[in-house]
Design an enzyme around this catalytic site. Sequence first.
Site, PDB file in Angstrom:
ATOM      1  N   GLU A 137      47.226  -2.776  53.423  1.00 11.77           N
ATOM      2  CA  GLU A 137      46.131  -3.486  53.989  1.00 11.77           C
ATOM      3  C   GLU A 137      46.546  -4.900  54.790  1.00 11.77           C
ATOM      4  OE1 GLU A 137      42.503  -2.528  50.332  1.00 11.77           O
ATOM      5  OE2 GLU A 137      43.957  -4.342  50.517  1.00 11.77           O
ATOM      6  N   HIS A 170      35.932  -2.838  51.848  1.00  9.65           N
ATOM      7  CA  HIS A 170      36.140  -2.515  50.241  1.00  9.65           C
ATOM      8  C   HIS A 170      34.787  -2.075  49.648  1.00  9.65           C
ATOM      9  CE1 HIS A 170      39.976  -4.692  50.471  1.00  9.65           C
ATOM     10  NE2 HIS A 170      40.268  -4.235  49.275  1.00  9.65           N
TER      11      HIS A 170
END
Length: 240
Positions: A137, A170
Amino acid sequence: MNKRYWAILIVYIFMHLSSLVGIPILVGQGVNLYESFIYWSMGSFVVALLIILFLLIPERTERRLHPRLRKTTVSHAMKWAIIGVFLAFVAQFFAIFIETELLGIEPGSENTQEIIRMIEVLPIFAIIVAMVGPVLEEIVFRKIIFGALYKKFNFFLSALLSAVIFAVVHFDFTHILIYTAVGFVFSLLYVKTGRIIVPIIAHVAMNGYAVLVQVLLVDYLEDIQKELEQLQFILGGLLL
């Protein structure tokens, strides 16, 4: 954005989409659906990380990777790595405070709880959550997405946009403020040091702490809570 970075983004996207093919294959082999998701997630994350790290190898010989980012000294980076962990937790705390006290959002994330359940089914999945995921990420959302935005816009707008994208990916929209806040801090750490390892350290620390508290220490913390409740009951009886 160079071709290598586009390739990394494609690998990252394909990593997530690959479950649409991989999970049915595992289910067809007799693995139940939930475990198939866990196993495929582990494999796809590790493979994607290896490919992305391979694609980044040429950068070792490039002295200037970004027109507005410069690598600081190792000692300066270490200082900001320590500060960064503190800043990330502070940002998370204030985001939670705003959500619960001002917006009336119930604490606790269903997304986090689902990840915890996966770790309980397969403990080795904690490595993906605490280490592999954060590395992926930070490379994608800070090094590439934030880096591309920072070439065109000022720091605040670039950090905010990349943090919002980080939060949206997310799919935990109830707590989007928390993801945005910590994502903003990670961009700050990257700018302050020019080293992607610094926000990676902060990200690993946050995820690792969550795994440690909610999985490994949950029984211990529950025992402490019970003992405190018993002590409170005893002291209350003595004072009556």
